[in-house]
Enzyme design. Structure first.
Site, PDB file in Angstrom:
ATOM      1  N   GLU A   1       0.878  -1.166   0.000  1.00  0.00           N
ATOM      2  CA  GLU A   1       0.000   0.000   0.000  1.00  0.00           C
ATOM      3  C   GLU A   1       0.919   1.220   0.000  1.00  0.00           C
ATOM      4  O   GLU A   1       1.798   1.324   0.868  1.00  0.00           O
ATOM      5  CB  GLU A   1      -0.890   0.000   1.253  1.00  0.00           C
ATOM      6  CG  GLU A   1      -1.869   1.146   1.189  1.00  0.00           C
ATOM      7  CD  GLU A   1      -2.854   1.218   2.346  1.00  0.00           C
ATOM      8  OE1 GLU A   1      -2.867   0.310   3.194  1.00  0.00           O
ATOM      9  OE2 GLU A   1      -3.598   2.207   2.380  1.00  0.00           O
TER      10      GLU A   1
ATOM     11  N   LYS B   1       3.718   0.647  10.214  1.00  0.00           N
ATOM     12  CA  LYS B   1       3.850   1.882   9.437  1.00  0.00           C
ATOM     13  C   LYS B   1       3.331   3.073  10.230  1.00  0.00           C
ATOM     14  O   LYS B   1       3.852   4.169  10.112  1.00  0.00           O
ATOM     15  CB  LYS B   1       3.073   1.760   8.125  1.00  0.00           C
ATOM     16  CG  LYS B   1       3.892   1.166   6.998  1.00  0.00           C
ATOM     17  CD  LYS B   1       3.199   1.382   5.667  1.00  0.00           C
ATOM     18  CE  LYS B   1       3.412   0.187   4.760  1.00  0.00           C
ATOM     19  NZ  LYS B   1       2.383   0.072   3.733  1.00  0.00           N
TER      20      LYS B   1
ATOM     21  N   ARG C   1       5.575 -12.963   9.723  1.00  0.00           N
ATOM     22  CA  ARG C   1       6.140 -11.618   9.550  1.00  0.00           C
ATOM     23  C   ARG C   1       7.544 -11.557  10.106  1.00  0.00           C
ATOM     24  O   ARG C   1       7.899 -12.308  11.011  1.00  0.00           O
ATOM     25  CB  ARG C   1       5.324 -10.587  10.330  1.00  0.00           C
ATOM     26  CG  ARG C   1       3.960 -10.323   9.829  1.00  0.00           C
ATOM     27  CD  ARG C   1       3.251  -9.356  10.764  1.00  0.00           C
ATOM     28  NE  ARG C   1       3.593  -7.972  10.461  1.00  0.00           N
ATOM     29  CZ  ARG C   1       2.956  -7.259   9.547  1.00  0.00           C
ATOM     30  NH1 ARG C   1       1.976  -7.772   8.851  1.00  0.00           N
ATOM     31  NH2 ARG C   1       3.295  -5.992   9.320  1.00  0.00           N
TER      32      ARG C   1
HETATM   33  P1  ATP Z   1      -0.177  -1.503   6.941  1.00  0.00           P
HETATM   34  O1  ATP Z   1      -0.066  -1.473   8.433  1.00  0.00           O
HETATM   35  O2  ATP Z   1      -0.238  -0.150   6.335  1.00  0.00           O
HETATM   36  O3  ATP Z   1      -1.146  -2.493   6.372  1.00  0.00           O
HETATM   37  P2  ATP Z   1       1.807  -3.310   6.031  1.00  0.00           P
HETATM   38  O4  ATP Z   1       3.129  -3.352   6.712  1.00  0.00           O
HETATM   39  O5  ATP Z   1       0.912  -4.474   6.088  1.00  0.00           O
HETATM   40  O6  ATP Z   1       1.226  -1.997   6.548  1.00  0.00           O
HETATM   41  P3  ATP Z   1       1.560  -3.315   3.157  1.00  0.00           P
HETATM   42  O7  ATP Z   1       2.009  -2.263   2.226  1.00  0.00           O
HETATM   43  O8  ATP Z   1       0.130  -3.641   3.203  1.00  0.00           O
HETATM   44  O9  ATP Z   1       2.078  -2.884   4.563  1.00  0.00           O
HETATM   45  O10 ATP Z   1       2.414  -4.617   2.931  1.00  0.00           O
HETATM   46  C1  ATP Z   1       2.777  -5.125   1.686  1.00  0.00           C
HETATM   47  C2  ATP Z   1       3.169  -6.572   1.835  1.00  0.00           C
HETATM   48  O11 ATP Z   1       4.288  -6.685   2.726  1.00  0.00           O
HETATM   49  C3  ATP Z   1       2.066  -7.415   2.413  1.00  0.00           C
HETATM   50  O12 ATP Z   1       1.954  -8.595   1.644  1.00  0.00           O
HETATM   51  C4  ATP Z   1       2.519  -7.710   3.806  1.00  0.00           C
HETATM   52  O13 ATP Z   1       2.054  -8.959   4.209  1.00  0.00           O
HETATM   53  C5  ATP Z   1       4.032  -7.665   3.688  1.00  0.00           C
HETATM   54  N1  ATP Z   1       4.632  -7.288   4.973  1.00  0.00           N
HETATM   55  C6  ATP Z   1       4.376  -6.181   5.681  1.00  0.00           C
HETATM   56  N2  ATP Z   1       5.057  -6.182   6.843  1.00  0.00           N
HETATM   57  C7  ATP Z   1       5.771  -7.336   6.869  1.00  0.00           C
HETATM   58  C8  ATP Z   1       6.672  -7.928   7.802  1.00  0.00           C
HETATM   59  N3  ATP Z   1       6.979  -7.324   8.950  1.00  0.00           N
HETATM   60  N4  ATP Z   1       7.216  -9.120   7.484  1.00  0.00           N
HETATM   61  C9  ATP Z   1       6.927  -9.709   6.317  1.00  0.00           C
HETATM   62  N5  ATP Z   1       6.092  -9.216   5.407  1.00  0.00           N
HETATM   63  C10 ATP Z   1       5.507  -8.035   5.661  1.00  0.00           C
END
Ligand code: ATP
Ligand code: MG
Length: 571
Positions: free
Chosen positions: A42, A286, A276
């Site tokens: 996002e 974020k 994660r």
């Molecule tokens: P938000 O809190 O804004 O949803 P987010 O960290 O989930 O933030 P996204 O941009 O939705 O951010 O994430 C993009 C991709 O990165 C998603 O598929 C998510 O699962 C993955 N991702 C985000 N944070 C992690 C993490 N800490 N470890 C592994 N993958 C991650």
């Protein structure tokens, strides 16, 4: 025969569970062997090392199985999104070393999603709810008690269709109504309790401007976007496990609308979840990273203390070391907290192979070689990297007056102090053996100058120069070096897991996470270097030039020390 089987088994074992699932699909001939993944950020912030883990998986699987990984910006919430983030994400993924097939946007599908929603309303599968979000939340129930149906649940289809159109006009009031799927208010999976599909947002969208006022929710956009693009494996993190049945349900309905049947080549995306990445002493949310930036608790998204990809780049981490670290922790089905020290070890390991060895004195004191002719100087050879001969060498100027580290001298030294003290010998790196003859002190007893005599026959490389001395010190010629600012970084938070701590976030910050040294010296050779170049300040640590550098003002970041010092401090 026996032996071969065992080997095959071992090979399989080293595959991640995701790769095993992909291989099984390939063996079964699903989708005619086509592999397509996507990374779906996002664009509401800069990506961090957690995203890098997802990137390594999404791109890694596609690469390994001759597939393609596309980028899809999940831009369904204009109130938080911006092209600044889109640009930074593109840059960071490239820097990590990955190539995408296409760049897509969820906003490309707004019309298709809208049409699908209208079809659902007409089928009696969705309705407009005019309650507040609080009322809706109150009616959700709990996993063990059923929810309460909205009073609008059975409103006529025509009414919902008309209101849905109204939701998408500039006059619609944000929060006044939502479109919900009519599913099952008693389902133990809370995501099925009439999930919200659309909401009203008037903030202009970074791509579609003011064309839309009703925007789809994540659950009503993600799976369908995967389906529209032909994604075969939709890999994401564990928090989406409970969303998977809904993901599948919406795709069932979408296929029903299109009159498609299920078969082995139906290009149905399959959602697979992994754990994660969480790191000690930092945060990954974020929202919290935004807070750090907005409240100026750090100097920006690319502050070298941030867990963002751009912060780590600025700090001097190599892309390879980040990838090696991610590889080493692997992919599982259980969330865990990963030790920051492991990441640092991966950085050291990679930089040891890449960094150019140079000299820098961070806490200088003057050393005068009383028997070295005044006005004389000589150019000595300094090997750039003993780990890699191809990196060659550069020269460093030697003369009578040198800077050395204050810590490398002690007037009354204990027996095991193998550095400089009166009567003792040390080697100056790439140069001569010297013998300390004394020092001068100010009124307060601080050492202001150290005196020594050099042995002209002991220059490194000279025959007979291999006389045994215990210590080797780095140094700089006072008249042949440059002043520099050096920024030393430490952990951003004082507690191991700030995200799990109830105390105020501000109280958990490490007030000493940045220390600035303004009185340092570095070799003249360093003015040829640029931000991001990997350097090792010998005996001190790995460093890189910071982009704050201007002509005449060099700024360096400490990437990581030579050894893990935290481990000791903590015990
Ligand atoms: P938000 O809190 O804004 O949803 P987010 O960290 O989930 O933030 P996204 O941009 O939705 O951010 O994430 C993009 C991709 O990165 C998603 O598929 C998510 O699962 C993955 N991702 C985000 N944070 C992690 C993490 N800490 N470890 C592994 N993958 C991650
Ligand atoms: Mg997310």
């Amino acid at each position: 025969m026996e032996e071969k089987k065992i080997n095959e088994g071992e090979e399989k074992k080293s595959l991640s569970f995701v790769e095993q699932m992909v291989e099984k699909d390939l063996e079964e001939g699903k989708n005619a062997g086509r592999i397509q993944t996507r990374f779906p950020p996002e664009p509401n912030g800069y990506i961090h090392i957690g995203h890098a883990k997802a990137i390594c998986m999404d791109f890694g699987v596609a690469e390994k199985y001759n597939g393609v990984c596309n980028l899809r910006f999940d831009d369904t919430n204009p109130s938080k999104e911006d092209t600044e983030y889109v640009d930074s994400i593109l840059h960071d993924i490239q820097w990590l070393g990955f190539k995408w097939g296409n760049v897509y946007y969820a906003s490309d599908y707004f019309q298709q999603l809208w049409d699908f929603a209208v079809w659902m309303i007409k089928k009696g599968l969705a309705y407009i709810d005019e309650q507040t979000s609080e009322q809706i939340a109150q009616q959700k129930g709990t996993p063990t008690t059923p929810g309460t149906a909205s009073p609008y649940r059975d409103r006529p289809v025509e009414e919902s269709l008309k209101l849905f159109e109204q939701m998408n006009t500039p006059e619609a009031v944000e929060g006044s109504m939502v479109l919900r799927a009519k599913m099952d208010m008693a389902n133990p999976n809370m995501h099925f309790r009439d999930p919200v599909m659309y909401r009203i947002i008037h903030t202009p969208h970074h791509r579609t401007g003011t064309q839309w006022h009703a925007y789809p929710m994540y659950d009503f956009a993600h799976g369908q976007s995967d389906f529209f693009e032909g994604v075969t494996h939709s890999i994401c993190t564990l928090e989406f496990v409970p969303h998977r049945p809904l993901y599948d349900k919406f795709i069932d309905l979408l296929k029903e609308m299109r009159g498609e049947t299920a078969d082995i080549n139906d290009n149905r995306p399959r959602q697979i979840e992994f754990n994660r990445l969480n790191l000690t002493y930092t945060v990954m949310s974020k929202r919290k990273l935004h807070q750090l930036v907005d409240e100026k608790l750090v100097r920006g998204w690319d502050d070298p203390r941030m867990p963002t990809v751009c912060g780590m780049r600025r700090r001097g981490y190599s892309a390879q070391s980040i990838r090696n670290f991610i590889d080493s922790i692997g992919y599982t089905k259980f969330d865990a907290l990963n030790d920051y020290a492991l990441l640092e070890a991966a950085v050291r390991d990679d930089l040891n192979k890449k960094a150019c060895r140079v000299s820098a004195v961070l806490n200088p004191v003057k050393l005068i070689l009383t028997n070295y002719p005044e006005g004389q100087s000589e150019e000595l050879e300094a090997i750039n990297n003993p780990e890699n001969e191809a990196d060659g060498s550069h020269t460093i100027t030697f003369s009578r007056e040198l800077w050395i580290e204050r810590d490398d001298f002690m007037e009354d030294a204990p027996k095991k102090f193998f550095r400089l003290s009166p009567g003792k010998e040390v080697r100056l790196k790439n140069a001569y053996i010297i013998k300390c003859t004394g020092c001068k002190k100010d009124d307060e007893g601080n050492v202001t100058e150290i005196y020594a005599e050099y042995d002209p026959l002991s220059r490194s490389g000279m025959e007979g120069a291999n006389r045994k001395v215990k210590g080797t010190l780095h140094w700089l010629s006072v008249n042949h070096c440059q002043k520099a600012e050096v920024r030393l970084y430490d952990r951003l938070f004082n507690v191991e897991n700030p995200s799990a701590d109830d105390r105020d976030f501000h109280d958990l910050l490490n007030p000493e996470s940045l220390k600035v040294l303004n009185n340092c010296y570095v070799e003249n050779y360093l003015s040829e270097k640029k931000a991001g170049d990997f350097l090792q300040f010998q005996r001190i640590g790995y460093f890189t030039l910071d982009p704050d550098t201007t002509p005449g003002h060099l700024v360096f970041n400490r990437t990581v020390g030579l050894k893990d010092t935290w481990a000791k401090i903590n015990k």
